[in-house]
Design an enzyme around this catalytic site. Structure first.
Site: not given
Ligand code: AGP
Length: 607
Positions: A2, A27, A75, A99-100, A480, A484, A487, A503, A602
């Site tokens: 927070c 935050r 938060w 905050n904590g 993963e 990264k 994207e 394969h 996001k």
């Molecule tokens: C991850 O870096 C991406 N931004 C995206 O794949 C994300 O993980 C996915 O949209 C799921 O989001 P969520 O965890 O909020 O459900």
């Protein structure tokens, strides 16, 4: 995580506090509140939603005039976002922002209730003003009562406290950040530098167990035992924008570096080492002996965390686990029933496909459990059970600390279920606990070598395609890592199970294709070494990520990077960190919009 701010000086506090709070919204921003000392009374205003909503309500009112006050942007970690759970919290004439996480708040709340204290919120924080009042009621002065109350708290805190009977502000810190801003005839307290940079750049960074008392225009610094302490006054020369990111260029980099703290906060309050078990106070699981299958469903990075959770639970609990991406699960009429647990993982708790998957599970009578980072989000509210990651707000679109805290939760959940099923002894769980408690420190060690990743990024930023290879629990790790890179840098990156390379993908290999291989010394190590050989003989540029600088391939690969050793289940938490950094530094060098990459959002709240 927070944001708290406080002010004591000669100017009107309200506008100054609202402005300072706005600068801390990164935050946390699910609710906000303010308290102003006005002629021996403290007026409190609280509101669900962003700081702007609160600001419109208060500072134009005469009752919110005054030159001392506190404010807070939340938060949520305990208690859903709402006006009643927003800070500040009051008991008697004492008002507190925090905050904590108060680990022992349930015990304290019970004891205080027995002493006649009445609680209005679901938060852990509310025990703090009541605790202070309980000491004042025994005859202690305000500052001593704050010290005595804090001595009883377990967990982390950064607090601001004021009371109606005295024009004194008290601040204190333990594990959560708190600074003192020294202005011209005025003082601030704040969770972070950005809050006050427009008023002063003279800052004291309080240390654990420090207490700051603002009285009669003076600042008195002491420790929790009341002994005077001396702290350096720093001059900050950040821009406002930089300061919001804590001096990091991007939120993503800040969040990569926050992972040790995020994992520590996610573990706090859940590890009961003396009992050899894991407890989730927000979780209500069905009788596990009736469960015949576990599903794990999510999107993107959260789906990769599910793939790791699957391997942890199947290997240690021998319960069948099926994973799927939510956008597929919701349309394939899955064979799911009331003897199944459906685990939905989501940082935002608002991903449309994952919400739809939850509904599919509920429709078929499955128990739905959400692993989520946002209290009050749709998934957190609507699932039958929920376990929160305490990663704090994740602002960068590319998910980093959410991923490693999700894996941490899967690890704790595996132990929790193992004990409940009687498959794991207290000693076995204690051994597993020992391993995860060392992870934050091991990640810190990796982060201290971040310059090696920046160097690697310089060497490989010009390539147009990457291949990532990993085996077993590190196949999701490379998925993963590849996500990264693609994207945020817009470079094509494909991840494959290392054993699958021959394969098909092996046809891709030549001197124009960097291959990132994750190969710690586990039971898949030898097999992956032969993959490394296959790549090298075809002139592929091999970047090897392992836990062994003496790896038998070390002299043959183009680059090698070693992470600290750990047990098999926790290898991804460590191995992903250099891959996050590699992706970040390549994107940063290419000049893409790292925090808000093109075409992405996001939270994907549409199908
Ligand atoms: C991850 O870096 C991406 N931004 C995206 O794949 C994300 O993980 C996915 O949209 C799921 O989001 P969520 O965890 O909020 O459900």
């Amino acid at each position: 995580m927070c944001g708290i701010v406080g002010y004591k000086g000669k100017n009107e506090a309200c506008d100054l506090l609202i402005d300072a709070l706005r600068r801390l919204e990164y935050r946390g921003y699910d609710s906000a509140g303010i308290a102003i000392w006005h002629k021996g009374k403290i007026e409190i205003g609280r509101k669900k939603g962003k700081v702007n909503e609160l600001g419109k309500d208060v500072c134009n009112k005469e009752i919110f005039q005054g030159s001392m006050g506190l404010a807070h942007t939340r938060w949520a970690t305990h208690g859903t976002p709402s006006e009643k759970n927003a800070h500040p919290h009051k008991a008697g004439d004492v008002v507190v922002v925090h905050n904590g996480i108060v680990e022992n708040y349930m015990d304290l709340k019970e004891r205080l209730r027995q002493d006649g204290h009445k609680f209005l919120s679901d938060t852990d924080t509310e025990v703090i003003p009541h605790l202070i009042m309980s000491h004042i009621n025994k005859g202690m002065g305000f500052v001593d009562a704050v010290r005595a109350a804090l001595a009883e708290l377990k967990g982390s805190y950064a607090i601001g406290a004021i009371r109606e009977k005295e024009r004194i502000m008290v601040a204190a810190k333990k594990e959560s950040p708190l600074i003192v801003g020294i202005g011209l005839g005025e003082y601030f307290i704040a969770s972070d530098v950005p809050a006050i940079l427009n008023r002063t750049n003279k800052v004291i960074f309080l240390e654990d167990n420090d207490i700051a008392v603002f009285k009669d225009g003076q600042l008195i610094l002491m420790n929790i035992d009341g002994e005077s302490v001396d702290r350096k006054v720093h001059e900050i020369h950040w821009s406002g924008a930089m300061a919001e990111k804590g001096g990091y260029k991007h939120f993503m980099l800040k969040e990569i570096f926050e992972q040790p703290r995020a994992i520590s906060e996610t573990l706090i309050g859940r590890i009961k080492e003396e009992k050899g078990q894991i407890e989730f106070d927000e979780l209500k699981l069905p009788d596990l002996n009736t469960i015949t299958k576990i599903w794990m469903v999510a999107c993107g990075t959260s789906y990769h965390a599910c793939m790791i959770g699957k391997q942890m639970i199947e290997a240690n609990l021998r319960i069948p686990v099926e994973t799927d991406v939510a956008s597929e699960f919701r349309y394939r009429d899955p064979i799911i029933d009331k003897n199944h647990i459906l685990i939905l993982v989501s940082q935002s708790g608002e991903t449309a496909d994952t919400i739809a998957a939850m509904k599919e599970g509920k429709k078929n009578g499955a128990y739905t459990l959400c692993i989520c980072n946002v209290l009050g989000s749709t998934l957190a509210r609507d699932c039958d059970g929920v376990i929160f990651t305490h990663a704090g707000p994740e602002i960068g679109v590319a998910s980093t600390k959410a991923f490693t805290t999700q894996i941490s939760i899967f690890y704790l959940l595996m132990l929790h279920m193992g004990r409940k099923l009687g498959i794991m002894s207290g000693d076995e769980v204690r051994d597993f606990i020992g391993e995860i408690k060392r992870i934050p420190h091991k990640i810190q060690a990796i982060l201290e070598q971040s310059s090696a990743m920046e160097e690697l990024a310089r060497r490989y930023m010009g390539y147009k395609d990457f291949l990532y290879l990993g085996r077993g629990i590190n196949y999701p790790t490379v998925l993963e890592g590849a996500l990264k890179l693609k994207e945020i840098s817009y470079i094509h990156a494909e991840a494959y199970a290392a054993g699958e390379m021959k394969h098909g993908p092996i046809a891709l290999i030549d001197e124009n294709l960097p291959i990132v291989i994750v190969s710690p010394r586990d039971h898949t190590y030898k097999k992956t070494c032969s993959n490394v050989e296959e790549v090298i003989t075809r002139r592929g540029k091999t970047l090897l990520f392992t836990d062994d600088m003496d790896h038998e391939m070390a002299s043959k690969v183009e680059a090698i990077f070693a992470v600290p050793e750990t047990i098999y289940e926790l290898e991804p938490i460590l191995a992903i960190v250099p891959l996050q950094l590699l992706a970040y530094y390549i994107a940063n060098l290419l000049g893409t919009d790292v925090d808000q990459p093109r075409n992405l959002a996001k939270s994907v709240t549409v199908e």
